[in-house]
Every structure is written in structure tokens, then in C-alpha cells.
Design a protein around this motif. Structure first.
Motif, mmCIF file in Angstrom:
data_model
loop_
_atom_site.group_PDB
_atom_site.id
_atom_site.type_symbol
_atom_site.label_atom_id
_atom_site.label_comp_id
_atom_site.label_asym_id
_atom_site.label_seq_id
_atom_site.Cartn_x
_atom_site.Cartn_y
_atom_site.Cartn_z
ATOM 1 N N GLU A 159 0.818 -1.210 0.000
ATOM 2 C CA GLU A 159 0.000 0.000 0.000
ATOM 3 C C GLU A 159 0.856 1.266 0.000
ATOM 4 O O GLU A 159 0.445 2.293 -0.527
ATOM 5 C CB GLU A 159 -0.961 -0.010 1.183
ATOM 6 C CG GLU A 159 -2.054 -1.052 1.028
ATOM 7 C CD GLU A 159 -2.921 -1.202 2.255
ATOM 8 O OE1 GLU A 159 -2.581 -0.636 3.327
ATOM 9 O OE2 GLU A 159 -3.946 -1.898 2.147
ATOM 10 N N ALA A 160 2.045 1.212 0.575
ATOM 11 C CA ALA A 160 2.948 2.363 0.534
ATOM 12 C C ALA A 160 3.444 2.583 -0.895
ATOM 13 O O ALA A 160 3.551 3.722 -1.352
ATOM 14 C CB ALA A 160 4.119 2.158 1.487
ATOM 15 N N ARG A 161 3.740 1.492 -1.581
ATOM 16 C CA ARG A 161 4.230 1.601 -2.963
ATOM 17 C C ARG A 161 3.102 1.932 -3.931
ATOM 18 O O ARG A 161 3.320 2.671 -4.900
ATOM 19 C CB ARG A 161 4.895 0.296 -3.383
ATOM 20 C CG ARG A 161 5.359 0.349 -4.821
ATOM 21 C CD ARG A 161 6.297 -0.729 -5.170
ATOM 22 N NE ARG A 161 6.554 -0.685 -6.586
ATOM 23 C CZ ARG A 161 7.030 -1.674 -7.278
ATOM 24 N NH1 ARG A 161 7.348 -2.800 -6.668
ATOM 25 N NH2 ARG A 161 7.233 -1.557 -8.558
ATOM 26 N N CYS A 162 1.917 1.379 -3.693
ATOM 27 C CA CYS A 162 0.769 1.577 -4.579
ATOM 28 C C CYS A 162 -0.404 2.091 -3.740
ATOM 29 O O CYS A 162 -1.314 1.324 -3.393
ATOM 30 C CB CYS A 162 0.382 0.265 -5.263
ATOM 31 S SG CYS A 162 1.687 -0.538 -6.183
ATOM 32 N N PRO A 163 -0.411 3.382 -3.388
ATOM 33 C CA PRO A 163 -1.444 3.906 -2.492
ATOM 34 C C PRO A 163 -2.867 3.728 -3.019
ATOM 35 O O PRO A 163 -3.817 3.686 -2.235
ATOM 36 C CB PRO A 163 -1.100 5.386 -2.337
ATOM 37 C CG PRO A 163 0.142 5.625 -3.074
ATOM 38 C CD PRO A 163 0.559 4.381 -3.771
ATOM 39 N N MET A 164 -3.029 3.597 -4.322
ATOM 40 C CA MET A 164 -4.365 3.418 -4.878
ATOM 41 C C MET A 164 -4.986 2.079 -4.475
ATOM 42 O O MET A 164 -6.176 1.874 -4.636
ATOM 43 C CB MET A 164 -4.354 3.568 -6.405
ATOM 44 C CG MET A 164 -3.550 2.522 -7.143
ATOM 45 S SD MET A 164 -1.749 2.666 -7.024
ATOM 46 C CE MET A 164 -1.371 4.127 -7.938
#
Length: 98
Positions: free
Chosen positions: A38-43
Motif C-alpha cells: 500500500e505504501a508503494r501503490c497507495p491506490m
């Protein structure tokens, strides 16, 4: 390096192709991998687990090393093969209905 395989609709949302590779600090658990994802891909926040309760969403399953890890506690260490990157963590959209 941790390898994560997402279902097609989440790969599209995250704008990634194939596996996602992540660096995870500390113990490799479902929670730490999902935090890094989720940090890398917040979407992806809120798509795999609820943003408030942090519980896995219904119809989302986690598999690794031919084992269903969906009902394991979020802080249970993942198999060594996942922690070393030899095997990916699979996030799968479950199917239901008849």
C-alpha cells in the motif's frame, strides 16, 4: 525482496504488470507485506483490506507455497520461501455464486 502477485483488476488499478517486488523491513507477515504494498501503490488502500479495521476484505484470499493463508493472523510470519523471494505471495479474488 518479497514477490507479490495481484489479480488482474488490482494490477490495472495499481498500473503494474506482472509481479510486484517489495522490500519489507522486519518480520515478513501479511501485515508488513500489505503495508509495503500500500505504501508503494497507495491506490490499493482499502481494496485488499479495510482501511479502518485492517481486516482482509471478503472474497480476497492469500496463498503461498500451496497453502491458503487467508485465515492466518496478520502478524503470523509468512513461509520462509516467501520471505526469501523464492515463492510469491498470491493475492487472489475468490469466486462465489452458483
Amino acid at each position: 525482496m518479497i514477490r507479490v502477485v495481484l489479480p488482474a483488476h488490482l494490477r490495472t488499478l495499481a498500473r503494474v504488470e506482472g509481479e510486484v517486488t517489495l522490500d519489507v523491513e522486519g518480520p515478513v507477515t501479511q501485515r508488513s507485506v500489505l503495508d509495503a504494498l500500500e505504501a508503494r501503490c497507495p491506490m490499493l488502500r482499502g481494496t485488499i483490506r479495510d482501511q479502518v479495521t485492517q481486516r482482509r476484505r471478503p472474497f480476497v484470499r492469500f496463498f503461498a507455497c500451496e497453502q491458503d493463508l487467508s485465515h492466518e493472523a496478520a502478524d503470523t510470519p509468512l513461509p520462509e520461501a516467501v520471505a526469501t523471494g523464492a515463492e510469491p505471495l498470491l493475492i487472489v479474488g475468490a469466486m462465489a455464486g452458483g
